[in-house]
Design an enzyme around this catalytic site. Structure first.
Site, mmCIF file in Angstrom:
data_model
loop_
_atom_site.group_PDB
_atom_site.id
_atom_site.type_symbol
_atom_site.label_atom_id
_atom_site.label_comp_id
_atom_site.label_asym_id
_atom_site.label_seq_id
_atom_site.Cartn_x
_atom_site.Cartn_y
_atom_site.Cartn_z
ATOM 1 N N HIS A 146 0.812 -1.219 0.000
ATOM 2 C CA HIS A 146 0.000 0.000 0.000
ATOM 3 C C HIS A 146 0.840 1.261 0.000
ATOM 4 C CE1 HIS A 146 -3.332 -2.660 0.527
ATOM 5 N NE2 HIS A 146 -4.167 -1.659 0.429
ATOM 6 N N SER A 185 -0.660 -0.788 -6.052
ATOM 7 C CA SER A 185 -0.537 -1.984 -6.883
ATOM 8 C C SER A 185 0.174 -1.671 -8.196
ATOM 9 C CB SER A 185 -1.929 -2.528 -7.192
ATOM 10 O OG SER A 185 -2.571 -2.887 -6.003
ATOM 11 N N LYS A 214 -14.407 -7.909 -9.106
ATOM 12 C CA LYS A 214 -13.594 -8.720 -10.022
ATOM 13 C C LYS A 214 -12.939 -9.882 -9.271
ATOM 14 C CE LYS A 214 -10.275 -8.330 -13.748
ATOM 15 N NZ LYS A 214 -9.919 -7.465 -14.869
ATOM 16 N N ASP A 215 -12.396 -9.604 -8.082
ATOM 17 C CA ASP A 215 -11.783 -10.678 -7.292
ATOM 18 C C ASP A 215 -12.837 -11.692 -6.853
ATOM 19 O OD1 ASP A 215 -9.289 -9.571 -7.534
ATOM 20 O OD2 ASP A 215 -9.334 -8.554 -5.610
ATOM 21 N N GLU A 241 4.976 -33.990 -2.045
ATOM 22 C CA GLU A 241 3.755 -33.502 -2.670
ATOM 23 C C GLU A 241 4.111 -32.769 -3.958
ATOM 24 O OE1 GLU A 241 1.137 -35.029 -1.534
ATOM 25 O OE2 GLU A 241 0.018 -33.423 -0.583
#
Lengths: 191, 430
Positions: free
Chosen positions: B219, B223, B247-248, B291
């Site tokens: 922040h 972004s 959107k997210d 894994e």
């Protein structure tokens, strides 16, 4: 006028014929679907803390009562809690029946707390109805209180020979669980 | 910090005003992920994965806390406790499958998040600290996932624990005592299982703490975006809420569809059947692999089969750790002043036709048997991996001629930034 800004024009945002915009519908649909999904997720998260299958599988217990002599009591375990099984003497039965049930805090007669044909067999939870301590009186030599039944050492509740509350803070009589005698009367199945 | 045009939090409700005076937590949320955070208007779906990673972290913590309510980290009962969760606990199967597949999805979204960073050079100034904290989060995730996989105490758990702690045994002089100290014994047993459970419970909260630092650092500059051009004016941004919450939210819905398909219809697809056999210290499974999300690093570990000054075992361990530690130096290895791969033709070729196939190969080879031709291919892919970061990237970023950048984000989106060119009196675009 061509729109190159990508911004909605007032015409595009204007109400439809019924005053409901497409976006209102999408909003309500999205929020509702999320809400229903959220509830569907919360249910298993709450349910997982309820007794699991292996705990429920232990929810009934068989106790052999044939060897208990009059005046004697045993402690068994039912759902991880003590279960008192006592064979009453004739004197204890008489004492219990001499009390006017209507005058008690939790009015019940001895007959209501025992099974037909086995009036001398008193089966109760060994869990005080006040705050859950184990009352004394089932084992040899333990104090049995002023009324000759059970005595809870935590807060002084006194139970009579029918395990009914007579004095002290407990609100109800010691609980009689669901149980049944087998046909020959030697074994009880609790739960 | 925020852009001067960021919306100010101004509660009208008297209770919220009172709250704002006493503990401005709603203000913090408003400025972090609300309308008070201006975000570039041109973010693609590649910018979804940070929020998705946050979602899967929360999912892992919630399902993990539930599983810990029904589990016991005692080597004599641990395996049975996992079966107890699967068979007896209400919805226990759902909690465990959501947790196991949640780990896989956490890694999927984090890998996409990291490779977004590679392609768009998100690690460059002024965002180096965000990147460094991100690599720390990834290392913590790997440690947490490894210890979590040991807890069911199956065959893969046991031998995974043995092999991974064996890595530390490669360190000269202190290696063996270190390995014994880590395990609290000579092989994985109660002591190791108990400490792994304790740390597996602790580390997710450490991750959550570093995630807060990661978002805090984000922040400060704000972004990044697909053009790599910094925000210049208000027309370059939109408020995070509602634009990117929506959107997210959509992206989250799509990922959850895939997640639920895996959890309900193929819950063991990404696991190993051998882990449903209780740990046996006397027998190693035929194919012992970690894994899937550790495959590239496991391939690098196994690529070193020859002694060269140092023993092969030590080279493998050093290379495996170095393959992630090299990410810490990326902000300084990449010298190009241009961020986005969109405008870097040569870099883009090496990304799509070099790094990506190399990573794909390492992913495949890490799960393959340790035999030819897989060993040789692992060696080639490992060599290329380090070549990319240590040689190709510095050289390419120094010599390439980037394509012209748009003047601003607004210009990149709308074709022209009339306000920036013509000044305050510009007509709105027509």
């Amino acid at each position: 006028m061509t729109d190159t800004t990508g911004t909605a024009t007032p015409e595009m945002l204007a109400d439809g014929e019924d005053g409901v915009r497409r976006r209102d519908f999408l909003n309500i649909a999205a929020v509702s679907a999320t809400g229903i999904g959220g509830v569907a997720v919360v249910y298993p998260l709450i349910s997982q803390m309820a007794p699991s299958a292996d705990v429920l599988a232990e929810s009934s217990t068989e106790v052999d009562v044939s060897a208990i002599q009059p005046g004697q009591a045993i402690k068994a375990i039912f759902r991880k809690q003590p279960l008192f099984v006592r064979r009453l003497t004739q004197r204890e039965i008489d004492e219990a029946n001499a009390v006017d049930a209507g005058s008690l805090r939790d009015p019940q007669t001895l007959a209501e707390r025992t099974k037909e044909g086995h009036r001398d067999m008193l089966v109760t939870m060994g869990v005080c109805t006040h705050l859950g301590c184990v009352p004394l009186g089932a084992a040899e030599g333990e104090p049995r209180g002023e009324f000759g039944g059970y005595f809870c050492p935590c807060h002084g509740s006194q139970f009579d020979t029918a395990a009914r509350i007579r004095k002290g803070p407990a609100p109800t009589n010691l609980e009689v669980p669901e149980y049944e005698f087998n046909p020959d009367g030697t074994v009880i199945t609790v739960g | 910090m925020s852009f001067p045009w960021a919306k100010q939090y101004a509660p009208t409700n008297p209770f919220m005003r009172w709250m704002d005076e006493k503990l401005p937590l709603p203000r913090l949320v408003y400025n972090a992920v609300g309308a008070g955070y201006p975000v570039p208007r041109n973010l693609s779906y590649m910018w979804n994965f940070g929020v998705l990673a946050g979602f899967f972290l929360v999912l892992q913590i919630v399902t993990g806390v539930v599983l810990a309510m029904h589990y016991a980290s005692d080597a004599t009962v641990a395996f049975g406790k996992v079966e107890h969760i699967m068979r007896d606990v209400n919805w226990g199967w759902l909690m465990r499958y959501a947790h196991a597949n949640g780990a896989s999805f956490f890694f999927i979204v984090v890998y996409l998040h990291i490779f977004r960073g590679f392609y768009y050079s998100s690690y460059k100034a002024p965002r180096e600290m965000i990147w460094l904290l991100g690599v720390v989060i990834f290392l913590l995730m790997m440690a947490t996932a490894f210890m979590g996989y040991v807890l069911p105490w199956g065959q893969m758990s046991f031998w995974g624990a043995k092999v991974i702690t064996g890595l530390f045994g490669a360190i000269p002089l202190i290696g063996e005592p270190l390995q014994v100290w880590l395990l609290g014994g000579y092989a994985p047993d109660d002591a190791a299982l108990n400490r792994f459970f304790s740390l597996h419970f602790l580390l997710p909260f450490v991750i959550a703490g570093v995630v807060i630092l990661h978002i805090w650092a984000l922040h400060i500059p704000g972004s990044s975006n697909p053009t790599g051009v910094e925000v210049k004016s208000e027309s370059d941004t939109v408020p995070f809420h509602p634009y990117y919450t929506a959107k997210d939210g959509f992206g989250l819905g799509v990922v959850l569809i895939f997640f639920t398909i895996m959890t309900f219809f193929a819950p063991n697809m990404l696991g190993h059947p051998d882990n449903y056999i209780e740990a046996n210290p006397l027998s190693t499974p035929a194919l012992i692999v970690p894994e899937w999300y550790f495959y590239p690093f496991y391939a690098i570990l196994r690529a070193f089969t020859f002694d060269f000054i140092l023993p092969a075992k030590l080279w493998g361990v050093l290379a495996m750790f170095a393959s992630i530690l090299v990410w810490f130096f990326l902000p300084w290895l990449d010298k190009s002043p241009v961020r986005s791969g969109h405008y870097r033709p040569l870099f883009r070729k090496f990304f799509w036709f070099g790094l990506i196939p190399c990573m794909a190969a390492l992913f495949y080879l890490g799960g393959a048997h340790a035999e030819e031709p897989y060993i040789m291919l692992s060696q080639i892919a490992t060599a290329y991996y380090f070549l990319h970061f240590l040689v190709i990237l510095p050289i390419v970023s120094s010599i390439e001629r980037p394509d012209p950048l748009p003047y601003s984000i607004t210009e990149a989106v709308l074709g022209s930034d009339r306000k920036a060119v013509l000044g305050e009196n510009a007509e709105p675009a027509v």
